[in-house]
Write an enzyme that holds these catalytic residues in place. Structure first.
Site, PDB file in Angstrom:
ATOM      1  N   GLU A  86      61.272   6.151  30.869  1.00  0.00           N
ATOM      2  CA  GLU A  86      60.425   7.193  31.438  1.00  0.00           C
ATOM      3  C   GLU A  86      59.880   6.778  32.807  1.00  0.00           C
ATOM      4  O   GLU A  86      59.634   5.600  33.060  1.00  0.00           O
ATOM      5  CB  GLU A  86      59.241   7.489  30.515  1.00  0.00           C
ATOM      6  CG  GLU A  86      59.634   8.055  29.174  1.00  0.00           C
ATOM      7  CD  GLU A  86      58.437   8.242  28.246  1.00  0.00           C
ATOM      8  OE1 GLU A  86      58.611   8.899  27.208  1.00  0.00           O
ATOM      9  OE2 GLU A  86      57.335   7.731  28.556  1.00  0.00           O
ATOM     10  N   CYS A 343      52.583   7.053  27.534  1.00  0.00           N
ATOM     11  CA  CYS A 343      53.812   6.276  27.637  1.00  0.00           C
ATOM     12  C   CYS A 343      54.598   6.341  26.334  1.00  0.00           C
ATOM     13  O   CYS A 343      54.090   6.017  25.266  1.00  0.00           O
ATOM     14  CB  CYS A 343      53.469   4.831  27.984  1.00  0.00           C
ATOM     15  SG  CYS A 343      54.912   3.817  28.318  1.00  0.00           S
TER      16      CYS A 343
END
Length: 371
Positions: A86, A343
């Site tokens: 990511e 996250c």
């Protein structure tokens, strides 16, 4: 085939003849946003053919993204081996005042990048840690995140960009590759992102903080502190059992920092756990003698989390105590509350993706995640 983004300019000059071709290639990739070697028209055709047979410079592509109403964008990238990572783009406004007193506002961008596929630090509040560590990212896979985001968002080459190594993974657990990425990014013939605009965030690997300092790269340092007692920090962050708060502070005191800069201490505020004035008092004592800035961060709950988001009043009281006692303190503007901002969230929601290894996606081809 080899990832061309893994190479510094000097390394590329060492393997190409004549060596001035290396600078031309760098400019095509990092300044002119070339998509393939065929676009590099000032290179001989046979050289372009040979390069295409030996190298690639598209180590990742976006398979999904989420765009928040506040302008932040979170990307899920697929790597050549099918693993996913990511990255986040955080657009902001920068105010400038010229010599005549005229005020202008410009877009300013911060790109948050991953340094590993997964993470082995085991922080209890982090979704990424639940999957463990799969592998380190190469320098080019780190650089590729920034290159892709700049290119697809049409961020002008001359526009200031900040890079924070604060995505998936522990940057100092992949120090060699992160350090090389920093060097590649600062290359004047490349993206020319000054080390002073690059921040390495760590959970507190004391020995690696020392090594990073010895490299004298000129980067900024951020410490994920999140607690002011070893008991709580060891519960939240198992790394504290190896490098406790005192060891981290000792490492920070020895880290070379520009006189005009400060060491950032990230403090994730969790309701009822570390949000009291008593915690603030202890933090002031811990930071004594350190040129520090504290960044208070709202805990961003994810599905299944046992922790809660703090109250605004508690955040403001914490901040006010620090400021009253001489500690620079900000409350991070919450970004991406309406998307998978924490996250690992977007990756978790996308486990059923089966990305191709062929990097053919264009901005219009990317699948926008349905919230």
């Amino acid at each position: 085939m080899k990832n061309l983004l893994d190479y510094t300019l000097s390394e590329l000059e060492a393997i190409l003849s004549p060596k001035f071709r290396a600078k031309q290639i760098y400019e095509w990739i990092y300044k002119k946003n070339a998509e393939n070697f065929d676009e590099m028209l000032n290179l001989p055709k046979d050289m372009r053919t040979n390069l295409a047979q030996e190298f690639y410079f598209d180590p990742l592509y976006c398979v999904k993204f989420e765009e928040s109403s506040d302008g932040s964008i979170k990307y899920l990238f697929a790597l050549k081996d099918g693993n996913t990572i990511e990255s986040v783009l955080l657009p902001m406004k920068e105010v400038e005042v010229d010599e005549g007193g005229n005020i202008s506002r410009h877009a300013r961008y911060t790109i948050c990048v991953s340094s590993q596929v997964g993470c082995k630090m085991g922080c209890l509040f982090c979704l990424t840690a639940k999957g463990g560590l799969k592998r380190n990212l190469s320098p080019g896979e780190i650089v590729g995140q920034i290159l892709w985001i700049k290119k697809t968002n049409h961020i002008p080459y001359e526009r200031r960009v900040n890079v924070v190594y604060m995505g998936m993974g522990e940057p100092l657990d992949n120090l060699a590759n992160v350090a090389k990425a920093i060097q590649i990014l600062k290359e004047p013939d490349g993206l020319a992102i000054s080390p002073r605009r690059q921040t390495v965030s760590t959970s507190g690997l004391g020995a690696q903080i020392k090594k990073l300092g010895e490299m004298d790269l000129g980067v900024l340092l951020a410490i994920s502190l999140h607690a002011v007692t070893n008991e709580l920090r060891s519960k939240l962050m198992p790394v504290n059992k190896a490098y406790n708060i005192e060891a981290v502070m000792d490492a920070v005191r020895g880290f070379p920092i520009d006189m005009r800069k400060r060491v950032m201490f990230e403090y994730l505020v969790i309701r009822g756990m570390n949000d009291s004035v008593k915690d603030a008092k202890t933090l002031v004592k811990l930071l004594h003698g350190i040129k520090a800035k504290v960044n208070l961060i709202y805990f961003n709950p994810h599905e299944g989390s046992e922790y809660g988001r703090p109250e605004l009043a508690d955040m403001l009281e914490f901040q006010e105590y620090l400021r009253a006692h001489g500690v620079t303190c900000t409350i991070r503007q919450s970004k991406g509350l309406d998307i998978s901002a924490a996250c690992g969230q977007l990756k978790q929601r996308s486990q059923n993706l089966s990305p191709s290894n062929n990097n053919t996606s264009k901005p219009s081809d990317i699948k926008k995640s349905e919230s």
